[in-house]
Design an enzyme around this catalytic site. Structure first.
Site, short mmCIF file in Angstrom:
data_model
loop_
_atom_site.label_atom_id
_atom_site.label_comp_id
_atom_site.label_asym_id
_atom_site.label_seq_id
_atom_site.Cartn_x
_atom_site.Cartn_y
_atom_site.Cartn_z
CD GLU A 1 -5.22 11.49 1.86
OE1 GLU A 1 -6.11 12.63 1.61
OE2 GLU A 1 -5.99 10.42 1.27
CG ASP A 2 -4.21 6.33 4.03
OD1 ASP A 2 -4.75 7.16 4.35
OD2 ASP A 2 -4.27 5.30 3.58
CG ASP B 1 -2.08 -1.09 1.02
OD1 ASP B 1 -2.89 -0.75 0.25
OD2 ASP B 1 -2.17 -2.09 1.78
CB CYS C 1 -5.32 7.84 -1.83
SG CYS C 1 -6.94 7.41 -1.27
NE ARG D 1 -1.48 1.73 4.02
CZ ARG D 1 -1.92 2.74 3.50
NH1 ARG D 1 -3.31 2.96 3.89
NH2 ARG D 1 -1.13 3.51 2.94
CG HIS E 1 -9.43 6.37 4.65
ND1 HIS E 1 -8.30 5.88 3.77
CD2 HIS E 1 -8.99 5.81 5.85
CE1 HIS E 1 -7.83 5.06 4.19
NE2 HIS E 1 -7.95 5.04 5.62
NE ARG F 1 -7.78 -0.11 7.51
CZ ARG F 1 -7.21 0.18 6.17
NH1 ARG F 1 -6.04 0.98 5.73
NH2 ARG F 1 -7.62 -0.75 5.21
#
Length: 247
Positions: free
Chosen positions: A66-67, A61, A241, A86, A160, A132
């Site tokens: 962005e995460d 991933d 993302c 992640r 999200h 998340r």
């Protein structure tokens, strides 16, 4: 005024990326690479300087940068992703943030926060409660951004917050009222039409899978750039993302 765009190329294991709300489909790595190149070219065409995070070929991933970090007023909040597998992605993003000379802070255990759950609109920061991002993560983010008004938002059936809603240049929220309960939503014609990246001024970036929403926004006077990110959409990814924009 455009600034820096953090991005990361998809690695060869991208097809193993996490899928939560979709049926898994094969992902073509070469096509994903080509789509990512065009995505980056669109950002650069709008004046953004692309800075590539170190490749993470063992982290499927990885391109969804962005995460990993939320940047507000030149403060980088390094996240603690809700998916344990992640969390190693944060390390290389943190290294580039340091290289850019941006002050950073971290979300700490037991908080979890994914950047995809954070939508900044003016001085308001909407944060999705999701699989998340938990309440402790939201509480920590609020404490780290005392000058901002943090608003928790419940989600329904999406990965999200920004899977369901983003904002236009004038602050209008565009999203699916079946997925998120926020007032005054402009409803897109396609699901992916809820995903908008602000490029500066009246320029926005959207997925090619939302042509009717594109036309709707053009009628509102926006200059829309479309990019094909179909390989990333198979992994619940969207245009937001794939980058972190830092002004």
């Amino acid at each position: 005024m455009p600034g820096i765009a953090l991005v990361r190329k998809p690695g060869p294991r991208i097809s193993e990326g996490i899928v939560t709300h979709l049926e898994r489909e094969p992902v073509d790595h070469q096509q994903a690479l080509e789509q990512h190149e065009r995505y980056v070219a669109a950002l650069e065409g709008a004046g953004w300087e692309a800075r590539h995070v170190e490749p993470a070929d063992d982290l499927p991933d990885g391109p969804f940068v962005e995460d990993m970090v939320v940047v507000s007023d030149r403060l980088a909040v390094l996240t603690r992703p809700g998916a344990k597998e992640r969390r190693p992605e944060v390390v290389s993003v943190a290294a580039l943030v340091r290289e850019l000379g941006i002050k950073s802070v971290r979300i700490a255990q037991p908080g979890t926060l994914d950047g995809g759950d954070v939508l900044q609109v003016g001085r308001t920061v909407y944060v999705g409660r999701s699989g998340r991002t938990n309440d402790e993560g939201i509480t920590q983010l609020s404490a780290l951004l005392p000058e901002r008004h943090v608003v928790p938002v419940d989600l329904n059936g999406v990965l999200h917050l920004k899977s369901a809603v983003t904002a236009l240049p004038d602050g209008t929220l565009i999203g699916d009222p079946a997925r998120v309960d926020l007032p005054g939503l402009l409803v897109p014609a396609e699901e992916s039409g809820a995903h908008v990246v602000l490029l500066g001024g009246d320029r926005v970036l959207m997925a090619a899978s939302a042509p009717r929403t594109c036309a709707m926004l053009q009628e509102r006077g926006l200059n829309v750039t479309l990019v094909d990110i179909s390989e990333f959409e198979k992994l619940e990814g969207c245009v937001t993302c794939l980058s972190v924009l830092i002004i």
